[in-house]
Design an enzyme around this catalytic site. Structure first.
Site, PDB file in Angstrom:
ATOM      1  N   LYS A 126       0.854  -1.193   0.000  1.00  0.00           N
ATOM      2  CA  LYS A 126       0.000   0.000   0.000  1.00  0.00           C
ATOM      3  C   LYS A 126       0.879   1.227   0.000  1.00  0.00           C
ATOM      4  CE  LYS A 126      -4.421   1.103   0.275  1.00  0.00           C
ATOM      5  NZ  LYS A 126      -5.608   0.323  -0.154  1.00  0.00           N
ATOM      6  N   ASP A 166      -7.134   4.446  -4.443  1.00  0.00           N
ATOM      7  CA  ASP A 166      -7.717   4.329  -3.096  1.00  0.00           C
ATOM      8  C   ASP A 166      -8.304   5.719  -2.831  1.00  0.00           C
ATOM      9  OD1 ASP A 166      -7.714   2.346  -0.629  1.00  0.00           O
ATOM     10  OD2 ASP A 166      -7.341   4.304   0.231  1.00  0.00           O
TER      11      ASP A 166
HETATM   12  P1  NDP Z   1     -12.891   7.999  -2.647  1.00  0.00           P
HETATM   13  O1  NDP Z   1     -11.819   8.992  -2.467  1.00  0.00           O
HETATM   14  O2  NDP Z   1     -13.465   7.787  -3.998  1.00  0.00           O
HETATM   15  O3  NDP Z   1     -14.117   8.313  -1.684  1.00  0.00           O
HETATM   16  C1  NDP Z   1     -13.954   8.368  -0.301  1.00  0.00           C
HETATM   17  C2  NDP Z   1     -15.250   8.822   0.315  1.00  0.00           C
HETATM   18  O4  NDP Z   1     -15.157   8.724   1.725  1.00  0.00           O
HETATM   19  C3  NDP Z   1     -15.564  10.272   0.019  1.00  0.00           C
HETATM   20  O5  NDP Z   1     -16.945  10.465  -0.010  1.00  0.00           O
HETATM   21  C4  NDP Z   1     -14.909  10.997   1.189  1.00  0.00           C
HETATM   22  O6  NDP Z   1     -15.478  12.253   1.443  1.00  0.00           O
HETATM   23  C5  NDP Z   1     -15.193  10.031   2.315  1.00  0.00           C
HETATM   24  N1  NDP Z   1     -14.131  10.140   3.308  1.00  0.00           N
HETATM   25  C6  NDP Z   1     -12.807   9.890   3.118  1.00  0.00           C
HETATM   26  N2  NDP Z   1     -12.115  10.128   4.232  1.00  0.00           N
HETATM   27  C7  NDP Z   1     -13.010  10.527   5.138  1.00  0.00           C
HETATM   28  C8  NDP Z   1     -12.909  10.899   6.481  1.00  0.00           C
HETATM   29  N3  NDP Z   1     -11.724  10.913   7.108  1.00  0.00           N
HETATM   30  N4  NDP Z   1     -14.052  11.221   7.135  1.00  0.00           N
HETATM   31  C9  NDP Z   1     -15.253  11.211   6.488  1.00  0.00           C
HETATM   32  N5  NDP Z   1     -15.403  10.871   5.199  1.00  0.00           N
HETATM   33  C10 NDP Z   1     -14.306  10.536   4.539  1.00  0.00           C
HETATM   34  O7  NDP Z   1     -12.316   6.630  -2.058  1.00  0.00           O
HETATM   35  P2  NDP Z   1     -12.841   5.146  -2.286  1.00  0.00           P
HETATM   36  O8  NDP Z   1     -14.313   5.133  -2.450  1.00  0.00           O
HETATM   37  O9  NDP Z   1     -11.985   4.538  -3.312  1.00  0.00           O
HETATM   38  O10 NDP Z   1     -12.427   4.466  -0.898  1.00  0.00           O
HETATM   39  C11 NDP Z   1     -13.335   4.371   0.211  1.00  0.00           C
HETATM   40  C12 NDP Z   1     -12.874   3.281   1.135  1.00  0.00           C
HETATM   41  O11 NDP Z   1     -12.867   2.034   0.436  1.00  0.00           O
HETATM   42  C13 NDP Z   1     -11.466   3.419   1.707  1.00  0.00           C
HETATM   43  O12 NDP Z   1     -11.428   2.850   2.995  1.00  0.00           O
HETATM   44  C14 NDP Z   1     -10.615   2.574   0.766  1.00  0.00           C
HETATM   45  O13 NDP Z   1      -9.427   2.140   1.379  1.00  0.00           O
HETATM   46  C15 NDP Z   1     -11.580   1.424   0.528  1.00  0.00           C
HETATM   47  N6  NDP Z   1     -11.356   0.609  -0.658  1.00  0.00           N
HETATM   48  C16 NDP Z   1     -11.274   1.167  -1.897  1.00  0.00           C
HETATM   49  C17 NDP Z   1     -11.111   0.365  -3.012  1.00  0.00           C
HETATM   50  C18 NDP Z   1     -11.093   0.929  -4.390  1.00  0.00           C
HETATM   51  O14 NDP Z   1     -10.999   0.136  -5.324  1.00  0.00           O
HETATM   52  N7  NDP Z   1     -11.196   2.212  -4.593  1.00  0.00           N
HETATM   53  C19 NDP Z   1     -10.976  -1.088  -2.883  1.00  0.00           C
HETATM   54  C20 NDP Z   1     -11.168  -1.578  -1.544  1.00  0.00           C
HETATM   55  C21 NDP Z   1     -11.331  -0.747  -0.483  1.00  0.00           C
HETATM   56  P3  NDP Z   1     -14.692  13.566   0.937  1.00  0.00           P
HETATM   57  O15 NDP Z   1     -14.703  13.490  -0.553  1.00  0.00           O
HETATM   58  O16 NDP Z   1     -15.448  14.713   1.497  1.00  0.00           O
HETATM   59  O17 NDP Z   1     -13.300  13.443   1.510  1.00  0.00           O
HETATM   60  O1  2IT Z   2      -7.962  -1.365  -0.644  1.00  0.00           O
HETATM   61  C1  2IT Z   2      -7.921  -1.860  -1.783  1.00  0.00           C
HETATM   62  O2  2IT Z   2      -8.043  -3.070  -1.976  1.00  0.00           O
HETATM   63  C2  2IT Z   2      -7.735  -0.956  -2.916  1.00  0.00           C
HETATM   64  N1  2IT Z   2      -7.654   0.259  -2.726  1.00  0.00           N
HETATM   65  C3  2IT Z   2      -7.606  -1.499  -4.304  1.00  0.00           C
HETATM   66  C4  2IT Z   2      -6.211  -1.966  -4.564  1.00  0.00           C
HETATM   67  C5  2IT Z   2      -5.901  -2.388  -5.983  1.00  0.00           C
HETATM   68  O3  2IT Z   2      -4.745  -2.734  -6.205  1.00  0.00           O
HETATM   69  O4  2IT Z   2      -6.789  -2.381  -6.837  1.00  0.00           O
END
Ligand code: NDP
Ligand code: 2IT
Length: 443
Positions: A126, A166
């Site tokens: 990561k 992420d």
């Molecule tokens: P994005 O940046 O697309 O979206 C994140 C969302 O969560 C936004 O709405 C953001 O609001 C909100 N957010 C982030 N940090 C905070 C915080 N500290 N407090 C309140 N709200 C918060 O990220 P993803 O959707 O990609 O990721 C979301 C979660 O999913 C994370 O935990 C990530 O690690 C996990 N994840 C992502 C994957 C992926 O493929 N993208 C795969 C597996 C897990 P704002 O825009 O206002 O900051």
């Molecule tokens: O938390 C996760 O699994 C991710 N942000 C996706 C990682 C990836 O390599 O697609």
């Protein structure tokens, strides 16, 4: 002291000020106990746990870039390459002001087991930076991304370490990073996933984490005699994971009624309008106040609050520790019967325990959100064979992977007499494959 307790105490001692890393290690090690006790002599001799909790390497670097006023800014970049026993390091890059080495280590540690659960050949890693993309111009984001890769390129590669998106890193950022990697190295290779479709990205990668979350949730409900259709769902977050979780929930006949961002949350009793949400978040990069302004049925509230809405199913899809013990009590009191984690470690340890003790079906993130990284691995396969698969082909594979993950974690929970404890099931199932590879490869 038992082996698990000894190793955990050393982790806390050797990694001070890293509470999220401690939390992730604690959850994994405690639930691994039955599997460890069954092989304690061998694992102690081989120092399996000591090797698992210490990353292969941790890279930290300066990221200087010039802002639109001509001012030089300096951020800190990270990549933690945790374990490559079963494949090249794989895991996202988080761009958020809260990022520090402890957060990247917790995410990298989780990624080892998640990637193992996908059944695909990917190791755990990561990275990210404390850079905040919010409010930055496109040119500033590009300047940051190019500077970030100018250092990171030395440590990554299609067969070495393959970063992805992420929080704060989406297709725009991956594009700038890919461009810089190609320019420095001269290589056109699958070094990053989540790429745009015109230059090696995979169909369905954008949707994969959210869709996968719902495929696993649907299977978990089915195997517990419940149907997802007609259920009320509360979702947190309004980013990549939340948007496509909401979309797939609707396609499966459920009704998602909330979403949130870091400033506030929406309650829309008529069901979230996902096209409107996509326009606001993916195109305009705007705040959720715009959603309420555009839709009569929606209420906007400042701060945190989605867990107060009565629901059947809760899907935390924003960030770590966003669902605490008070939220868990509210969910249970309101009749919620399933929680599946779209985000990484969104539920505190105390809240997880409370939900499980109160009969809530609980799918941990390393299983429930594995669809994103699994589809990244499918993107790597397509890049290697220089072909692209159709949306249906990728989506069908994703669905098969998620259903398979559910059955693997369910079987592992039963094998150790912990039926229905999917946290234990996921940790043990993920661990067994990695340990097998570590033992086979020697020290
Ligand atoms: P994005 O940046 O697309 O979206 C994140 C969302 O969560 C936004 O709405 C953001 O609001 C909100 N957010 C982030 N940090 C905070 C915080 N500290 N407090 C309140 N709200 C918060 O990220 P993803 O959707 O990609 O990721 C979301 C979660 O999913 C994370 O935990 C990530 O690690 C996990 N994840 C992502 C994957 C992926 O493929 N993208 C795969 C597996 C897990 P704002 O825009 O206002 O900051
Ligand atoms: O938390 C996760 O699994 C991710 N942000 C996706 C990682 C990836 O390599 O697609």
């Amino acid at each position: 002291m038992g082996y698990v307790e000894e190793v955990y105490a050393k982790v806390v001692e050797k990694n001070p000020s890293q509470p999220e890393f401690h939390q992730a290690v604690k959850e994994v090690l405690e639930t691994l106990k039955p599997a460890i006790e069954a092989n304690e002599e061998l694992y102690r001799k081989e120092a399996i746990l000591e090797r698992l909790v210490e990353p292969d390497r941790q890279i930290m670097f300066r990221v200087p870039w010039v802002d639109d006023k001509g001012q030089i800014q300096v951020n800190r970049g990270f990549r933690v390459q945790f374990n490559n026993s079963i494949g090249p390091y794989k895991g996202g890059l988080r761009l958020h002001p809260s990022v520090n080495i402890g957060i990247i280590k917790f995410l990298g540690f989780e990624q080892i087991f998640k990637n193992s659960l996908t059944g695909l050949p990917i190791g755990g890693g990561k990275g990210g930076s404390d850079f905040d993309p919010k409010g930055k111009s496109d040119r500033e984001v590009m300047a940051f991304c190019k500077s970030f890769i100018t250092e990171l390129y030395k440590y990554i590669g299609a067969d070495e370490d393959v970063p992805a998106g992420d929080i704060g890193t989406g297709a725009r950022e991956i594009g700038y990073m890919f461009g810089q990697y190609k320019r420095i190295t001269g290589l056109y290779e699958g070094v990053l996933t989540g790429k745009g479709l015109s230059y090696g990205g995979s169909l369905a990668r954008t949707e994969a984490t959210g869709y996968g979350l719902l495929y696993l949730t649907e299977e978990m409900l089915k195997c517990n005699g419940k149907d997802i259709a007609g259920k009320t769902v509360v979702v947190s977050g309004a980013g990549n994971v939340a948007i496509y979780a909401i979309q797939k929930a609707q396609q499966l006949g459920a009704k998602p009624v909330t979403c949130s961002d870091s400033t506030g949350w929406i309650y829309d009793p008529e069901g979230i309008d996902v096209e409107l949400l996509k326009e606001i978040k993916e195109v305009k990069r705007a705040r959720l106040t715009e959603y309420a302004a555009a839709r009569k049925s929606a209420e906007y509230h400042e701060g945190k609050g989605v867990w107060t809405i009565k629901c059947d199913i809760a899907l935390p899809c924003a960030t770590q520790n966003e669902l605490d013990i008070e939220d868990a009590k509210t969910l249970v009191a309101n009749g919620c019967f399933a929680v599946a984690e779209g985000a990484n470690m969104p539920t505190t340890l105390e809240a997880t325990k409370y939900l499980q003790e109160n009969g809530v079906l609980f799918a941990p993130g390393k299983a429930a959100n594995a669809g994103g990284v699994a589809t990244s691995a499918l993107e790597m396969s397509q890049n290697s064979e220089r072909l692209s698969w159709t949306f249906e082909e990728v989506d069908n594979k994703l669905k098969g992977i998620m259903v398979n993950i559910f059955h693997n974690i369910d079987d592992a929970s039963r094998k150790y007499g912990k039926e229905g404890d999917y946290v234990t099931g996921a940790n043990i199932a993920g661990f067994e494959k990695v340990v097998d590879a570590m033992l086979a490869q020697g020290v």
